[in-house]
Design an enzyme around this catalytic site. Sequence first.
Site, PDB file in Angstrom:
ATOM      1  N   TYR A   1       0.813   1.221  14.682  1.00  0.00           N
ATOM      2  CA  TYR A   1      -0.207   0.895  13.682  1.00  0.00           C
ATOM      3  C   TYR A   1       0.121   1.520  12.337  1.00  0.00           C
ATOM      4  O   TYR A   1       0.258   2.722  12.220  1.00  0.00           O
ATOM      5  CB  TYR A   1      -1.593   1.365  14.143  1.00  0.00           C
ATOM      6  CG  TYR A   1      -2.653   1.009  13.132  1.00  0.00           C
ATOM      7  CD1 TYR A   1      -2.922  -0.327  12.872  1.00  0.00           C
ATOM      8  CD2 TYR A   1      -3.338   1.976  12.422  1.00  0.00           C
ATOM      9  CE1 TYR A   1      -3.858  -0.682  11.926  1.00  0.00           C
ATOM     10  CE2 TYR A   1      -4.283   1.632  11.469  1.00  0.00           C
ATOM     11  CZ  TYR A   1      -4.536   0.300  11.229  1.00  0.00           C
ATOM     12  OH  TYR A   1      -5.457  -0.049  10.279  1.00  0.00           O
TER      13      TYR A   1
ATOM     14  N   LYS B   1      -3.280  -2.729   7.999  1.00  0.00           N
ATOM     15  CA  LYS B   1      -3.183  -4.186   8.039  1.00  0.00           C
ATOM     16  C   LYS B   1      -2.262  -4.671   6.923  1.00  0.00           C
ATOM     17  O   LYS B   1      -1.934  -3.933   6.005  1.00  0.00           O
ATOM     18  CB  LYS B   1      -4.570  -4.811   7.894  1.00  0.00           C
ATOM     19  CG  LYS B   1      -5.320  -4.888   9.220  1.00  0.00           C
ATOM     20  CD  LYS B   1      -4.697  -5.922  10.171  1.00  0.00           C
ATOM     21  CE  LYS B   1      -5.517  -6.092  11.433  1.00  0.00           C
ATOM     22  NZ  LYS B   1      -4.772  -6.158  12.659  1.00  0.00           N
TER      23      LYS B   1
ATOM     24  N   ASP C   1       0.890  -1.160   0.000  1.00  0.00           N
ATOM     25  CA  ASP C   1       0.000   0.000   0.000  1.00  0.00           C
ATOM     26  C   ASP C   1       0.927   1.208   0.000  1.00  0.00           C
ATOM     27  O   ASP C   1       1.636   1.448   0.965  1.00  0.00           O
ATOM     28  CB  ASP C   1      -0.861  -0.057   1.268  1.00  0.00           C
ATOM     29  CG  ASP C   1      -1.743   1.176   1.451  1.00  0.00           C
ATOM     30  OD1 ASP C   1      -1.550   2.171   0.728  1.00  0.00           O
ATOM     31  OD2 ASP C   1      -2.622   1.124   2.337  1.00  0.00           O
TER      32      ASP C   1
HETATM   33  P1  13P Z   1      -5.226  -0.560   4.989  1.00  0.00           P
HETATM   34  O1  13P Z   1      -4.489  -1.589   5.846  1.00  0.00           O
HETATM   35  O2  13P Z   1      -5.878  -1.211   3.815  1.00  0.00           O
HETATM   36  O3  13P Z   1      -4.334   0.577   4.630  1.00  0.00           O
HETATM   37  O4  13P Z   1      -6.442   0.000   5.857  1.00  0.00           O
HETATM   38  C1  13P Z   1      -6.126   0.650   7.034  1.00  0.00           C
HETATM   39  C2  13P Z   1      -7.296   1.201   7.782  1.00  0.00           C
HETATM   40  O5  13P Z   1      -7.070   1.805   8.808  1.00  0.00           O
HETATM   41  C3  13P Z   1      -8.665   1.000   7.280  1.00  0.00           C
HETATM   42  O6  13P Z   1      -9.618   1.626   8.121  1.00  0.00           O
HETATM   43 MG    MG Z   2      -4.104   2.004   3.361  1.00  0.00          MG
HETATM   44 MG    MG Z   3      -4.950  -2.151   2.235  1.00  0.00          MG
END
Ligand code: 13P
Ligand code: MG
Ligand code: MG
Length: 364
Positions: free
Chosen positions: A227, A230, A10
């Site tokens: 954080y 994900k 990402d």
């Molecule tokens: P991603 O892991 O797809 O970037 O999403 C993060 C998030 O906080 C979605 O609410």
């Molecule tokens: Mg993202």
């Molecule tokens: Mg993502």
Amino acid sequence: MVTVSVIKADTGGYVGHSAVHPDSIKIAEERLAKAQQDGLLLDFHVGKVGDDLALILTHNGGVDQEEIHRLAWETFEATTALAKKLKLYGAGQDLLSDAFSGNIKGMGPGIAEFTIEERKSEPILIFLADKTEPGAWNLPLFKMFADPFNTPGLVIDPSMHDGFDFEVLDLIEHRKARFSTPEEMYDLLLFIGAPDRYVIKNVYRKGGNESVAVTSTQRLNLMAGRYVGKDDPVLIVRCQSGLPAVGEALEPFGFPHLVAGWMRGSHFGPLMPVSFNEDTPSRFDGPPRVVCYGFQLCNGKLVGPRDMFADPSFQTAREQAMQIADYMRRMGPFEPHRLPLDAMEYTTMPQVMERIKDRFEPVE
Ligand code: 13P
Ligand code: MG
Ligand code: MG
Ligand code: 13P
């Protein structure tokens, strides 16, 4: 021998965490086309799901090939530069380092790769998921390679009847173990039933080292110590002729099982199988979703992709996922919609708890 590498990151969301900007895909395609002209790649396809870009590469370099990993890293740097220019959300989100250091593993992007002897016909499926973590593949992989109710080939095909071996990683203690099914099925389930910690890394032909399925398994938040979204994992599965048929490999996704991820990476929700044109999560930043790119490998060329979930027979799973999404959402900030406390450690929640920690006083 041919190596298939799927490397994903990402590098900036458009809009929020919902999608990849079309220009990011163009940039990646240009870079990879150049690498193919230069002879580094046999073939490539730029895939995506949600805000994650996936570089699907074939080459002769073997796994952990520095030049291939560098190509992916530099491609992600280029898409990050675009993301910064357009102020896309979370520009460079998954790039945890400033400089490439020889291997992309441990640097943020997810990677799944294997080197195979291409068979007479080599159908492969590449699954890409957004808004979830690597353990999301545990249940479907178990079903594909070890559950006769999913895969009748385990019962009726003499070349599958002995079963398969699973390699499981312990993401906390950095250990791995191998389990042979069907005889060690219950031991395997003991661990992979806890997908936040134990994840299937590889599936092998029984007793051998020929990988027939491989996943990306890094835990971004554990690496970063904070954080950063994900992991949004990838999975490669080889099919047919002594392996699950394409339909047997797709079948587990007819059941939208609950996975960790969704909003702020902090909620359980159903994993919804979707077609390429439905791959952008928006409701509560989700629900988590999976797309499947199908290819026939032909002398290292990727013939395809086919959009494997663009089939009305997955409509019931999608509808069920949406009903589960409604049901789970009504729990609001309560567990088990929200992840348990130990899993919330890598979110912003501990900062809020810190603020009000003095509120509690001892009880006699
Ligand atoms: P991603 O892991 O797809 O970037 O999403 C993060 C998030 O906080 C979605 O609410
Ligand atoms: Mg993202
Ligand atoms: Mg993502
Ligand atoms: P075909 O008879 O269409 O080749 O299908 C065989 C098969 O294994 C389907 O799962």
